[in-house]
Design an enzyme around this catalytic site. Sequence first.
Site, PDB file in Angstrom:
ATOM      1  N   ARG A 249     -24.854 -19.978  26.770  1.00 34.10           N
ATOM      2  CA  ARG A 249     -25.291 -21.200  26.083  1.00 34.10           C
ATOM      3  C   ARG A 249     -26.629 -20.961  25.396  1.00 34.10           C
ATOM      4  O   ARG A 249     -27.353 -20.029  25.718  1.00 34.10           O
ATOM      5  CB  ARG A 249     -25.394 -22.369  27.068  1.00 34.10           C
ATOM      6  CG  ARG A 249     -26.288 -22.099  28.253  1.00 34.10           C
ATOM      7  CD  ARG A 249     -26.393 -23.327  29.173  1.00 34.10           C
ATOM      8  NE  ARG A 249     -27.105 -22.989  30.389  1.00 34.10           N
ATOM      9  CZ  ARG A 249     -26.527 -22.722  31.559  1.00 34.10           C
ATOM     10  NH1 ARG A 249     -25.213 -22.768  31.663  1.00 34.10           N
ATOM     11  NH2 ARG A 249     -27.246 -22.416  32.614  1.00 34.10           N
ATOM     12  N   LEU A 250     -26.934 -21.879  24.474  1.00 36.12           N
ATOM     13  CA  LEU A 250     -28.171 -21.754  23.704  1.00 36.12           C
ATOM     14  C   LEU A 250     -29.365 -22.406  24.396  1.00 36.12           C
ATOM     15  O   LEU A 250     -30.512 -22.077  24.106  1.00 36.12           O
ATOM     16  CB  LEU A 250     -27.997 -22.429  22.337  1.00 36.12           C
ATOM     17  CG  LEU A 250     -27.490 -21.567  21.199  1.00 36.12           C
ATOM     18  CD1 LEU A 250     -27.293 -22.422  19.946  1.00 36.12           C
ATOM     19  CD2 LEU A 250     -28.471 -20.440  20.881  1.00 36.12           C
TER      20      LEU A 250
ATOM     21  N   ASP B 194     -33.970 -15.027  30.004  1.00 36.79           N
ATOM     22  CA  ASP B 194     -33.491 -15.807  31.150  1.00 36.79           C
ATOM     23  C   ASP B 194     -33.158 -14.915  32.340  1.00 36.79           C
ATOM     24  O   ASP B 194     -32.757 -13.762  32.167  1.00 36.79           O
ATOM     25  CB  ASP B 194     -32.237 -16.589  30.724  1.00 36.79           C
ATOM     26  CG  ASP B 194     -31.861 -17.649  31.736  1.00 36.79           C
ATOM     27  OD1 ASP B 194     -32.732 -18.091  32.506  1.00 36.79           O
ATOM     28  OD2 ASP B 194     -30.672 -18.039  31.752  1.00 36.79           O
TER      29      ASP B 194
ATOM     30  N   GLY C  82     -35.791 -16.107  37.749  1.00 41.23           N
ATOM     31  CA  GLY C  82     -35.666 -16.716  39.074  1.00 41.23           C
ATOM     32  C   GLY C  82     -34.666 -15.959  39.926  1.00 41.23           C
ATOM     33  O   GLY C  82     -34.923 -15.610  41.087  1.00 41.23           O
TER      34      GLY C  82
ATOM     35  N   ASN D 208     -37.973 -27.334  30.242  1.00 41.64           N
ATOM     36  CA  ASN D 208     -38.486 -26.614  31.426  1.00 41.64           C
ATOM     37  C   ASN D 208     -39.573 -27.372  32.192  1.00 41.64           C
ATOM     38  O   ASN D 208     -39.921 -26.989  33.314  1.00 41.64           O
ATOM     39  CB  ASN D 208     -38.998 -25.216  31.061  1.00 41.64           C
ATOM     40  CG  ASN D 208     -37.884 -24.218  30.782  1.00 41.64           C
ATOM     41  OD1 ASN D 208     -38.017 -23.330  29.952  1.00 41.64           O
ATOM     42  ND2 ASN D 208     -36.762 -24.354  31.494  1.00 41.64           N
ATOM     43  N   TRP D 209     -40.078 -28.493  31.628  1.00 41.25           N
ATOM     44  CA  TRP D 209     -41.023 -29.326  32.389  1.00 41.25           C
ATOM     45  C   TRP D 209     -40.338 -29.932  33.608  1.00 41.25           C
ATOM     46  O   TRP D 209     -41.012 -30.406  34.527  1.00 41.25           O
ATOM     47  CB  TRP D 209     -41.574 -30.464  31.513  1.00 41.25           C
ATOM     48  CG  TRP D 209     -42.309 -29.995  30.294  1.00 41.25           C
ATOM     49  CD1 TRP D 209     -41.837 -30.007  29.002  1.00 41.25           C
ATOM     50  CD2 TRP D 209     -43.637 -29.432  30.229  1.00 41.25           C
ATOM     51  NE1 TRP D 209     -42.787 -29.481  28.152  1.00 41.25           N
ATOM     52  CE2 TRP D 209     -43.901 -29.131  28.872  1.00 41.25           C
ATOM     53  CE3 TRP D 209     -44.625 -29.151  31.186  1.00 41.25           C
ATOM     54  CZ2 TRP D 209     -45.102 -28.557  28.448  1.00 41.25           C
ATOM     55  CZ3 TRP D 209     -45.815 -28.586  30.746  1.00 41.25           C
ATOM     56  CH2 TRP D 209     -46.046 -28.297  29.402  1.00 41.25           C
TER      57      TRP D 209
HETATM   58  C1  IPE Z   1     -33.715 -21.217  28.705  1.00 38.80           C
HETATM   59  O1  IPE Z   1     -33.498 -20.890  30.026  1.00 38.80           O
HETATM   60  C2  IPE Z   1     -35.180 -21.305  28.430  1.00 38.80           C
HETATM   61  C3  IPE Z   1     -35.919 -20.066  28.551  1.00 38.80           C
HETATM   62  C4  IPE Z   1     -35.432 -18.900  28.818  1.00 38.80           C
HETATM   63  C5  IPE Z   1     -37.315 -20.189  28.325  1.00 38.80           C
HETATM   64  P1  IPE Z   1     -33.191 -21.997  31.132  1.00 38.80           P
HETATM   65  O2  IPE Z   1     -33.055 -21.289  32.409  1.00 38.80           O
HETATM   66  O3  IPE Z   1     -34.206 -23.083  31.049  1.00 38.80           O
HETATM   67  O4  IPE Z   1     -31.803 -22.571  30.628  1.00 38.80           O
HETATM   68  P2  IPE Z   1     -30.693 -23.393  31.425  1.00 38.80           P
HETATM   69  O5  IPE Z   1     -31.405 -24.470  32.190  1.00 38.80           O
HETATM   70  O6  IPE Z   1     -30.020 -22.422  32.355  1.00 38.80           O
HETATM   71  O7  IPE Z   1     -29.781 -23.898  30.377  1.00 38.80           O
HETATM   72  C1  IPE Z   2     -36.350 -17.793  32.482  1.00 35.22           C
HETATM   73  O1  IPE Z   2     -35.928 -17.483  33.785  1.00 35.22           O
HETATM   74  C2  IPE Z   2     -37.792 -18.201  32.419  1.00 35.22           C
HETATM   75  C3  IPE Z   2     -38.002 -19.595  32.061  1.00 35.22           C
HETATM   76  C4  IPE Z   2     -37.089 -20.479  31.848  1.00 35.22           C
HETATM   77  C5  IPE Z   2     -39.372 -20.017  31.944  1.00 35.22           C
HETATM   78  P1  IPE Z   2     -35.436 -18.604  34.781  1.00 35.22           P
HETATM   79  O2  IPE Z   2     -36.612 -19.115  35.529  1.00 35.22           O
HETATM   80  O3  IPE Z   2     -34.661 -19.642  34.069  1.00 35.22           O
HETATM   81  O4  IPE Z   2     -34.508 -17.766  35.730  1.00 35.22           O
HETATM   82  P2  IPE Z   2     -33.141 -18.242  36.397  1.00 35.22           P
HETATM   83  O5  IPE Z   2     -32.237 -18.691  35.290  1.00 35.22           O
HETATM   84  O6  IPE Z   2     -33.480 -19.352  37.331  1.00 35.22           O
HETATM   85  O7  IPE Z   2     -32.635 -17.025  37.093  1.00 35.22           O
HETATM   86 MG    MG Z   3     -32.667 -19.804  33.662  1.00 31.56          MG
END
Ligand code: IPE
Ligand code: IPE
Ligand code: MG
Length: 255
Positions: A202-203, A28, A31, A76-77
């Site tokens: 969190r998980l 994670d 972004g 993530n969709w």
């Molecule tokens: C968890 O990260 C999923 C992956 C790293 C692939 P997210 O960025 O989707 O989780 P939330 O939305 O912060 O809980």
């Molecule tokens: C994890 O990084 C990658 C995926 C969930 C695919 P993020 O895209 O969630 O990055 P942040 O949490 O927005 O920084």
């Molecule tokens: Mg994230």
Amino acid sequence: MALLGNKKEKTYDTGDLKVPVSLGVIMDGNGRWATNRHLPRSAGHKVGAENLKELCRNCVRYGVKYLTVYAFSTENWARPQPEVDFLMKLFVELFDKYDEELAEEGIRVRFTGDDSELPKKVRDVCKTAEERSKNRPNMQLIVALNYGGRREILNSCRQIAEKVKAGEIEPSDITEKMLSDNMYLPDVPDPELIIRPSGEMRLSNFLLWESAYSEFWVSDTLWPDFGYEDLTQAFRDFASRDRRFGGLSKKESKT
Ligand code: IPE
Ligand code: IPE
Ligand code: MG
């Protein structure tokens, strides 16, 4: 091929560390990594994907046997369509591009999740990557793609329900082991340690069933920057965790 850029700085001495047999990593923070640099989020995903190779190398050298990484969740969709499209394209490119290095490291690649919703191109690449790597001996890299812990548990329940419907078993015959045996990859041991970079505690629907007794380790480092030092620190801290599993610690149980 020079597998490690600065090999000298890295030792894989496990003296004061504990290396889990099975490790989970929630990749994670891509972004935020990009936004901090005034780059588009996609740039963070690209660097994040590259960083997976580094994690694999370090894990193989430390002796991890199963590395499960969270790459795309069933939630993530909900991201903007261009971001989802970019990620799907990245998955298609990734496993072909990495194969030589993964082969050199003896890494077997497997996928976990609901592949029925993935684009056919992604499914095909996953199948090929699994097929050509199936006899590699050193470590299994399990990529959670369109993975959701709740979906996995639901899927397991449905399979068991079919057996009840067919009259093969009674509801009272259902055991925890039966649920475990019907998870996506029942042969993969539950992760002893789950690492989450980027500071979230969190998980996010990762390995819900399997993480019942996992130790958690969170770091503020964003995934694209997560490297050898962070991993080593996680294993160092893991060595000092008192895993009681509901019982007493070893010291206490002797008194
Ligand atoms: C968890 O990260 C999923 C992956 C790293 C692939 P997210 O960025 O989707 O989780 P939330 O939305 O912060 O809980
Ligand atoms: C994890 O990084 C990658 C995926 C969930 C695919 P993020 O895209 O969630 O990055 P942040 O949490 O927005 O920084
Ligand atoms: Mg994230």
